[in-house]
Write an enzyme that holds these catalytic residues in place. Structure first.
Site, PDB file in Angstrom:
ATOM      1  NE  ARG A   1      -4.837   2.867  -5.815  1.00  0.00           N
ATOM      2  CZ  ARG A   1      -4.225   1.681  -5.568  1.00  0.00           C
ATOM      3  NH1 ARG A   1      -4.339   0.472  -6.739  1.00  0.00           N
ATOM      4  NH2 ARG A   1      -3.851   1.651  -4.448  1.00  0.00           N
TER       5      ARG A   1
ATOM      6  CG  ASN B   1      -0.484   5.556  -0.924  1.00  0.00           C
ATOM      7  OD1 ASN B   1      -1.529   5.251  -1.945  1.00  0.00           O
ATOM      8  ND2 ASN B   1      -0.546   5.071  -0.384  1.00  0.00           N
TER       9      ASN B   1
ATOM     10  CD  GLU C   1      -3.178  -1.256   0.008  1.00  0.00           C
ATOM     11  OE1 GLU C   1      -2.753  -0.207  -0.164  1.00  0.00           O
ATOM     12  OE2 GLU C   1      -3.772  -2.376   0.303  1.00  0.00           O
TER      13      GLU C   1
END
Lengths: 107, 157
Positions: free
Chosen positions: B108, B54, B50
């Protein structure tokens, strides 16, 4: 990802066999949408039995295909959720929206 | 009883999404020294994935930059710093909100920070607009102690 289509029941199954992350999901998304357009199924089942890793990219993937299948009058279902996959889906709340189903064999 | 480790590693790679798998597997291999359970390892991999995603999608917006990971082992704890020198986050509180995303067109889900927070023991975000973002995360690995306890019970039986 392997694709199985049952013409009689208009059932399309995607057997996911890769890690599902932001990188892999780009190809999965493209292929899944192609197959949905090609077969116009009534039911689309994503089978997670062989998925060893999934992050939040999997949530976007399923919500996106849910919307796309809806456009052509199809429904999305999920099968064989592993513990780690379920943990991610649980957090997003999509299991309230998208039903789980059972599949045992492929023809 | 309390095995303690002191170790550290640094990893830098180009912000390509094909490196996400490399990054999480590398951190997991490093953390394996603490004898985590399968579930703990899966949590770590997911949190790394994650954070790195990002950096690539939001920090660098798919332009080329460097993603840096520092991982430390202190006693039974994994300490991670994952950073980019990208665009930074304007509103951190908003970014942490479940289902909030600035990139819905990329499908997303907006669950990245929520997942990091629930899979790790602590998550801190430092970000300066125009300079970049650094995520600090820690996770205690409980398994060794518990396993030792089990071994001990077996021996005394």
């Amino acid at each position: 990802m392997e694709t199985f289509f049952d013409e009689k029941n208009k059932l399309l199954i995607f057997r996911m066999n890769e890690e599902i992350d932001d990188y892999k999901v780009q190809e999965i998304r493209r292929r899944a949408d192609n197959e949905i357009q090609r077969y116009m199924p009534k039911r689309v089942i994503f089978d997670f039995d062989k998925v060893s890793f999934m992050d939040s990219a999997g949530i976007g993937l399923i919500i996106g295909r849910y919307k796309f299948a809806n456009l052509i009058g199809g429904k999305v279902e999920l099968a064989n959720l592993t513990n780690s996959v379920r943990k991610i889906f649980d957090m997003s709340g999509i299991l309230k929206l998208i039903p789980e189903t059972e599949i045992e064999q492929y023809s | 009883m309390n095995k303690s480790f002191e170790n550290e590693m640094k990893l830098e790679f180009v912000s390509k999404s094909s490196n996400e798998s490399f990054a999480r597997v590398t951190v997991a291999a490093f953390a394996a020294q603490l004898d985590p359970t399968v579930e703990e390892l899966a949590d770590i991999k997911t949190a790394v994935s994650e954070a790195v995603t990002n950096c690539i999608i939001h920090g660098y917006e798919n332009k080329i930059g460097i993603v840096k990971i520092i991982a430390k082992l202190r006693k039974q704890e994994l300490i991670l710093e994952i950073s980019d020198k990208g665009k930074g986050i304007e509103d951190i509180e908003m970014a942490k909100e479940p289902l909030y995303t600035t990139k819905p067109n990329l499908e997303r889900s907006g669950m990245g920070f929520t997942i990091m927070e629930s899979f790790m023991d602590s998550v801190e975000i430092e970000s300066i607009v125009g300079l970049g973002t650094k995520i600090k995360m820690t996770k205690k690995i409980k398994s060794v102690e518990e396993e030792n306890k089990e071994d001990f019970t077996m021996l005394t039986k």
